[in-house]
Design a protein around this motif. Sequence first.
Motif, PDB file in Angstrom:
ATOM      1  N   ALA A   1       0.916  -1.344   0.190  1.00 61.22           N
ATOM      2  CA  ALA A   1       0.065  -0.088   0.075  1.00 61.22           C
ATOM      3  C   ALA A   1       0.726   1.269  -0.148  1.00 61.22           C
ATOM      4  CB  ALA A   1      -0.860  -0.093   1.377  1.00 61.22           C
TER       5      ALA A   1
ATOM      6  N   GLU B   1      -1.696   2.971   7.205  1.00 56.81           N
ATOM      7  CA  GLU B   1      -1.941   2.012   5.963  1.00 56.81           C
ATOM      8  C   GLU B   1      -1.436   0.724   6.275  1.00 56.81           C
ATOM      9  OE1 GLU B   1      -1.010   5.863   2.768  1.00 56.81           O
ATOM     10  OE2 GLU B   1       0.578   4.346   3.406  1.00 56.81           O
TER      11      GLU B   1
ATOM     12  N   GLU C   1      -3.798  -1.264   8.004  1.00 55.38           N
ATOM     13  CA  GLU C   1      -4.863  -1.702   7.233  1.00 55.38           C
ATOM     14  C   GLU C   1      -4.493  -2.789   6.324  1.00 55.38           C
ATOM     15  OE1 GLU C   1      -5.743   1.759   4.985  1.00 55.38           O
ATOM     16  OE2 GLU C   1      -6.803   2.788   6.576  1.00 55.38           O
ATOM     17  N   ASN C   2      -3.293  -2.597   5.885  1.00 61.88           N
ATOM     18  CA  ASN C   2      -2.660  -4.015   4.805  1.00 61.88           C
ATOM     19  C   ASN C   2      -2.367  -4.977   5.498  1.00 61.88           C
ATOM     20  OD1 ASN C   2      -0.032  -3.299   5.539  1.00 61.88           O
ATOM     21  ND2 ASN C   2      -0.076  -1.842   3.738  1.00 61.88           N
TER      22      ASN C   2
END
Length: 304
Positions: free
Chosen positions: A20, A287, A290-291
């Motif tokens: 990401a 990020e 989230e990933n």
Amino acid sequence: MKKKIMRRSLSAVAAGLMGALLVACGSASEPAEVSEITDSAQETPLAEQPADDSLEEDVKAIVDRGVIKVGVKNAVMGFGYEDPLTGEYTGLEIELAKALADKLGVDVEFTAVTAATRTELLDSGDIDCVLATFTITDERKESWDFTTPYYTDYVSVLVEDSKGIKTLDDLADATVGVSSGSTSAKALVKAMIEKGLISGDGFDEESFDPATWTDGIKFQQYDDYPTISTALSAGEVDAFCVDKSILAIYKTEGRSYIDAEFSPQNYGIATTKGSGLSKVAEELVSESFENGTIDKLISENGLD
């Protein structure tokens, strides 16, 4: 202060981080005198950098320089650790530092810091940010920006088995080794007060000073963790108090943790208050959650 510049190259862990983020990664190394190294791995092209007019002034200065300067630990296994034989750096915070550099399309330069030196180096501009098991507190947030926490640890105490210290109760009148500039001594005193082991008369979280505290327990401050460990072996102190993940590297044969964990310690990336880099660092952490990158790095570094 020893430093070394890390050139961008592809590595297995960093490749996962870039899902990401931007492509290109740094390989880690020891903070010795400033020099450049090139990994034998295949170089990958840099992602296109944002237009200069879209960057805040401090971020543009880093991009123009081509290097982001990051303060890290070099003796904390799992977070920031320098292999004494190879000079290579490994750990959760090392990988996040490399990912932050890749996000900006620059190289990364590591500077070894301690609890006592990390903020003065950040304030002086010698480093751009701190990724060094830096606990977020309301008091510290008045002086520096912190990202969303990327890891939560707890304070504990390490002792020599020969001392017979097994619980907080056994620490009464003991001398405890702590790192200068850390919050460990305050956390330990607070835990003992809450358990009713010491009166807490005169205790004030804002003005607490380990050097002058003598109510039921005393503290000896040291510049770094290896020195505290040596002092524990030599009997200069009765116990070693800091975050448990840091204590882990010093838990050798004949040593044990006491039966207590207290004071959650949330680690975040520290940056200059109000800086453009603060926003970039927060984006990186968000990020990476989230990933799944942070969960992956926690597992790979034995921190779960």
